[in-house]
Write a protein that holds these residues in place. Structure first.
Motif, PDB file in Angstrom:
ATOM      1  N   ASP A  16       0.823  -1.211   0.000  1.00  0.00           N
ATOM      2  CA  ASP A  16       0.000   0.000   0.000  1.00  0.00           C
ATOM      3  C   ASP A  16       0.861   1.267   0.000  1.00  0.00           C
ATOM      4  N   PHE A  17       2.014   1.190   0.647  1.00  0.00           N
ATOM      5  CA  PHE A  17       2.931   2.328   0.668  1.00  0.00           C
ATOM      6  C   PHE A  17       3.404   2.662  -0.750  1.00  0.00           C
ATOM      7  N   TYR A  18       3.813   1.641  -1.504  1.00  0.00           N
ATOM      8  CA  TYR A  18       4.295   1.889  -2.862  1.00  0.00           C
ATOM      9  C   TYR A  18       3.146   2.280  -3.802  1.00  0.00           C
ATOM     10  N   LEU A  19       1.975   1.733  -3.567  1.00  0.00           N
ATOM     11  CA  LEU A  19       0.817   2.097  -4.384  1.00  0.00           C
ATOM     12  C   LEU A  19       0.474   3.572  -4.200  1.00  0.00           C
ATOM     13  N   GLU A  20       0.493   4.048  -2.963  1.00  0.00           N
ATOM     14  CA  GLU A  20       0.180   5.458  -2.707  1.00  0.00           C
ATOM     15  C   GLU A  20       1.280   6.369  -3.230  1.00  0.00           C
ATOM     16  N   THR A  21       2.535   5.947  -3.113  1.00  0.00           N
ATOM     17  CA  THR A  21       3.638   6.731  -3.686  1.00  0.00           C
ATOM     18  C   THR A  21       3.425   6.934  -5.176  1.00  0.00           C
ATOM     19  N   ALA A  22       3.094   5.856  -5.872  1.00  0.00           N
ATOM     20  CA  ALA A  22       2.870   5.943  -7.314  1.00  0.00           C
ATOM     21  C   ALA A  22       1.685   6.830  -7.635  1.00  0.00           C
ATOM     22  N   ARG A  23       0.639   6.768  -6.845  1.00  0.00           N
ATOM     23  CA  ARG A  23      -0.546   7.590  -7.086  1.00  0.00           C
ATOM     24  C   ARG A  23      -0.248   9.072  -6.916  1.00  0.00           C
ATOM     25  N   ILE A  24       0.560   9.405  -5.914  1.00  0.00           N
ATOM     26  CA  ILE A  24       0.937  10.812  -5.719  1.00  0.00           C
ATOM     27  C   ILE A  24       1.711  11.315  -6.931  1.00  0.00           C
ATOM     28  N   ALA A  25       2.675  10.513  -7.377  1.00  0.00           N
ATOM     29  CA  ALA A  25       3.464  10.909  -8.546  1.00  0.00           C
ATOM     30  C   ALA A  25       2.586  11.024  -9.784  1.00  0.00           C
ATOM     31  N   GLU A  26       1.674  10.086  -9.958  1.00  0.00           N
ATOM     32  CA  GLU A  26       0.760  10.129 -11.107  1.00  0.00           C
ATOM     33  C   GLU A  26      -0.079  11.404 -11.086  1.00  0.00           C
ATOM     34  N   ARG A  27      -0.620  11.741  -9.929  1.00  0.00           N
ATOM     35  CA  ARG A  27      -1.486  12.917  -9.812  1.00  0.00           C
ATOM     36  C   ARG A  27      -0.728  14.196 -10.144  1.00  0.00           C
ATOM     37  N   ARG A  28       0.466  14.330  -9.591  1.00  0.00           N
ATOM     38  CA  ARG A  28       1.226  15.565  -9.826  1.00  0.00           C
ATOM     39  C   ARG A  28       1.653  15.661 -11.303  1.00  0.00           C
ATOM     40  N   LEU A  29       2.041  14.553 -11.869  1.00  0.00           N
ATOM     41  CA  LEU A  29       2.475  14.570 -13.263  1.00  0.00           C
ATOM     42  C   LEU A  29       1.292  14.801 -14.202  1.00  0.00           C
ATOM     43  N   SER A  30       0.167  14.184 -13.915  1.00  0.00           N
ATOM     44  CA  SER A  30      -1.021  14.362 -14.748  1.00  0.00           C
ATOM     45  C   SER A  30      -1.493  15.807 -14.737  1.00  0.00           C
ATOM     46  N   GLU A  31      -1.505  16.438 -13.560  1.00  0.00           N
ATOM     47  CA  GLU A  31      -1.921  17.835 -13.459  1.00  0.00           C
ATOM     48  C   GLU A  31      -0.989  18.752 -14.246  1.00  0.00           C
ATOM     49  N   ALA A  32       0.314  18.475 -14.167  1.00  0.00           N
ATOM     50  CA  ALA A  32       1.282  19.316 -14.865  1.00  0.00           C
ATOM     51  C   ALA A  32       1.155  19.173 -16.377  1.00  0.00           C
ATOM     52  N   LEU A  33       0.951  17.947 -16.870  1.00  0.00           N
ATOM     53  CA  LEU A  33       0.798  17.740 -18.308  1.00  0.00           C
ATOM     54  C   LEU A  33      -0.457  18.437 -18.811  1.00  0.00           C
ATOM     55  N   LYS A  34      -1.531  18.329 -18.061  1.00  0.00           N
ATOM     56  CA  LYS A  34      -2.770  18.985 -18.471  1.00  0.00           C
ATOM     57  C   LYS A  34      -2.602  20.496 -18.511  1.00  0.00           C
ATOM     58  N   ALA A  35      -1.983  21.054 -17.465  1.00  0.00           N
ATOM     59  CA  ALA A  35      -1.792  22.502 -17.418  1.00  0.00           C
ATOM     60  C   ALA A  35      -0.947  22.999 -18.580  1.00  0.00           C
ATOM     61  N   ALA A  36       0.013  22.187 -19.023  1.00  0.00           N
ATOM     62  CA  ALA A  36       0.916  22.586 -20.101  1.00  0.00           C
ATOM     63  C   ALA A  36       0.357  22.277 -21.485  1.00  0.00           C
ATOM     64  N   GLY A  37      -0.820  21.655 -21.546  1.00  0.00           N
ATOM     65  CA  GLY A  37      -1.405  21.352 -22.847  1.00  0.00           C
ATOM     66  C   GLY A  37      -0.730  20.203 -23.562  1.00  0.00           C
ATOM     67  N   ILE A  38      -0.312  19.183 -22.811  1.00  0.00           N
ATOM     68  CA  ILE A  38       0.341  18.007 -23.404  1.00  0.00           C
ATOM     69  C   ILE A  38      -0.635  16.840 -23.350  1.00  0.00           C
ATOM     70  N   ARG A  39      -0.963  16.297 -24.520  1.00  0.00           N
ATOM     71  CA  ARG A  39      -1.914  15.192 -24.577  1.00  0.00           C
ATOM     72  C   ARG A  39      -1.240  13.879 -24.195  1.00  0.00           C
ATOM     73  N   GLY A  40      -1.892  13.131 -23.330  1.00  0.00           N
ATOM     74  CA  GLY A  40      -1.344  11.840 -22.944  1.00  0.00           C
ATOM     75  C   GLY A  40      -2.150  11.220 -21.817  1.00  0.00           C
ATOM     76  N   MET A  41      -1.836   9.980 -21.516  1.00  0.00           N
ATOM     77  CA  MET A  41      -2.477   9.270 -20.408  1.00  0.00           C
ATOM     78  C   MET A  41      -1.405   8.922 -19.379  1.00  0.00           C
ATOM     79  N   VAL A  42      -1.685   9.222 -18.117  1.00  0.00           N
ATOM     80  CA  VAL A  42      -0.756   8.920 -17.035  1.00  0.00           C
ATOM     81  C   VAL A  42      -1.411   7.883 -16.131  1.00  0.00           C
ATOM     82  N   THR A  43      -0.729   6.775 -15.911  1.00  0.00           N
ATOM     83  CA  THR A  43      -1.236   5.717 -15.039  1.00  0.00           C
ATOM     84  C   THR A  43      -0.150   5.328 -14.039  1.00  0.00           C
ATOM     85  N   SER A  44      -0.558   4.661 -12.986  1.00  0.00           N
ATOM     86  CA  SER A  44       0.409   4.256 -11.961  1.00  0.00           C
ATOM     87  C   SER A  44       0.024   2.901 -11.398  1.00  0.00           C
ATOM     88  N   ARG A  45       0.986   2.267 -10.745  1.00  0.00           N
ATOM     89  CA  ARG A  45       0.750   0.980 -10.095  1.00  0.00           C
ATOM     90  C   ARG A  45       1.902   0.673  -9.152  1.00  0.00           C
TER      91      ARG A  45
END
Length: 428
Positions: A16-45
């Motif tokens: 669960d620790f590693y799952l939450e770490t990945a989710r935090i990274a996914e969220r921050r990266l997804s928000e940044a890509l969206k704000a910058a207008g970069i099309r893509g899909m960000v997933t984590s596991r």
């Protein structure tokens, strides 16, 4: 093996620790890509148990794991994030975002590796016969940065994260290849290997097609009359425009919050490149000092002062949720500050707001005798206004209340100066 079973028992406790770490990274990266207008899909596991156990068994003879710390140090993707880009040509922009958001632990790993070297660590006797380069991606070994983390996330700072960046096509091919080549009990036939190689060639051709499609879309937008449909199209237009006047690439931080700007433009009905161009033409190229999106928004404020409230509401809407009482209080204080600032601008600039900038009007008052100490306070308040207006930071309510009080004092001093007939002696 008893040691492997023990390692897996430890991993189950930490999964669960590693799952939450990945989710935090996914969220921050997804928000940044969206704000910058970069099309893509960000997933984590977090790495699944069966896959980790299989890898530990294969590596045990050479690694001789004694504790789970050995596994952590040897296997970098217990927390993993995958970025699947629609347009492969945007890898450089994604690279800049990753470097900004995360702590780099190792140098980037670019795939494909040199000819004959396996990307997976498994010897493949057919690798030399392949005609196409195989898996094409960039892998990053990173950790979360301490800055920007709230108190509940600090415990995740020591975890290693692997981020894989490739096109959507390449990620799909790699899944197929991995399942077919490395999981069967018997090796594939030469014909099957050739078919996988041929499919890889089609994927690389598809990536070239995607890059050409992206360029064709940019050209269509630059024609001028067609409305921006998404903030991705707005980002493409602004990037192309800035490259034309600066002759070099624009980073994500230099571009600014294009998602906020797009929503703002929709509400003030600036919908096409032709309608936007008057507010872009005066842009300067010192983007470290003022990102593109912010310069465009400020140009619109100068022409349409009433639009500032609309922009501010979009900053609120795109920012973190405002459910807590503290967040609501913060927003109230910022709203008060902005209302006072608009009053101050009208006092300093007067009716010439569309033709005279605030700094120039302030310089004029300084030359006429407005005390230097007052000017310094106004310049500091303007810096805060600029930072907040474009969503760069969120200060504590106590600090915002202090800023409101200082701005009240500055307004009072300017009003007193203007009412006195501008006959004071400059203060040094």
């Amino acid at each position: 093996m008893e040691i492997i079973d023990s390692l897996m028992t430890q991993y189950r406790k930490e999964y669960d620790f590693y799952l939450e770490t990945a989710r935090i990274a996914e969220r921050r990266l997804s928000e940044a890509l969206k704000a910058a207008g970069i099309r893509g899909m960000v997933t984590s596991r977090a790495k699944d148990f069966a896959s980790l156990k299989e890898k530990c068994i294969k590596r045990y003879e050479t690694r001789q794991y004694e504790s789970f710390d050995d596994v952590r140090n040897d296997i970098p993707d217990l927390a993993g994030v995958r970025v699947a880009l629609y347009f492969p040509g945007e890898r450089d922009r994604v690279d800049a975002i990753i470097v900004r958001l995360f702590e780099m632990l190792e140098e980037r790993i670019e795939h494909p590796r040199p000819s004959g070297e396996s990307d997976t660590g498994v010897d493949n006797p057919n690798v030399q016969s392949k005609r196409f380069p195989g898996y094409s991606a960039i892998h990053y070994r990173v950790a979360l940065r301490e800055d920007g983390q709230d108190g509940n996330e600090l415990r995740f700072l020591d975890a290693r994260i692997e981020i894989q960046v490739a096109s959507v096509l390449m990620h799909g091919w790699s899944e197929v290849e991995h399942d077919l080549v490395y999981k069967p009990n018997a090796p594939l036939s030469p014909q099957e290997e050739q078919l996988i190689d041929q499919l890889n060639g089609l994927i690389h051709a598809g990536e070239i097609t995607l890059e050409l499609l992206q360029k064709a879309g940019q050209q269509r937008i630059e024609d001028g009359a067609r409305s921006f449909v998404t903030h991705y199209e707005l980002a493409a237009y602004l990037l192309s425009y800035v490259r034309g006047i600066r002759k070099e690439a624009v980073t994500e931080t230099e571009l600014g919050r294009v998602d906020v700007l797009f929503s703002f433009l929709q509400r003030v009905e600036i919908l096409t490149p032709d309608e936007l161009r008057p507010f872009v033409d005066g842009m300067h190229t010192n983007l470290d000092r003022r990102p593109v999106a912010e310069q465009v928004a400020d140009a619109i404020f100068d022409a349409r002062p009433e639009s500032m409230d609309i922009y501010l509401s979009e900053v609120y809407r795109h920012s973190a949720n405002a459910d807590s009482n503290e967040e609501m209080f913060r927003n109230i204080l910022v709203g008060q500050f902005m209302a006072k600032w608009m009053k101050l601008e009208r006092m300093v600039v007067g009716e010439e707001r569309s033709r005279v900038s605030f700094p120039r009007a302030l310089d004029g008052l300084l030359s006429q005798g407005l005390p230097v100490s007052v000017v310094a306070n106004l310049q500091r308040a303007r810096m805060f206004r600029n930072e907040f207006m474009h969503g760069h930071f969120r200060q504590e309510p106590e600090w915002l209340a202090k800023e409101n009080a200082l701005l009240d004092k500055a307004i009072s001093e300017v009003a007193h100066y203007l009412q006195s007939g501008s006959n004071q002696t400059p203060t040094t």
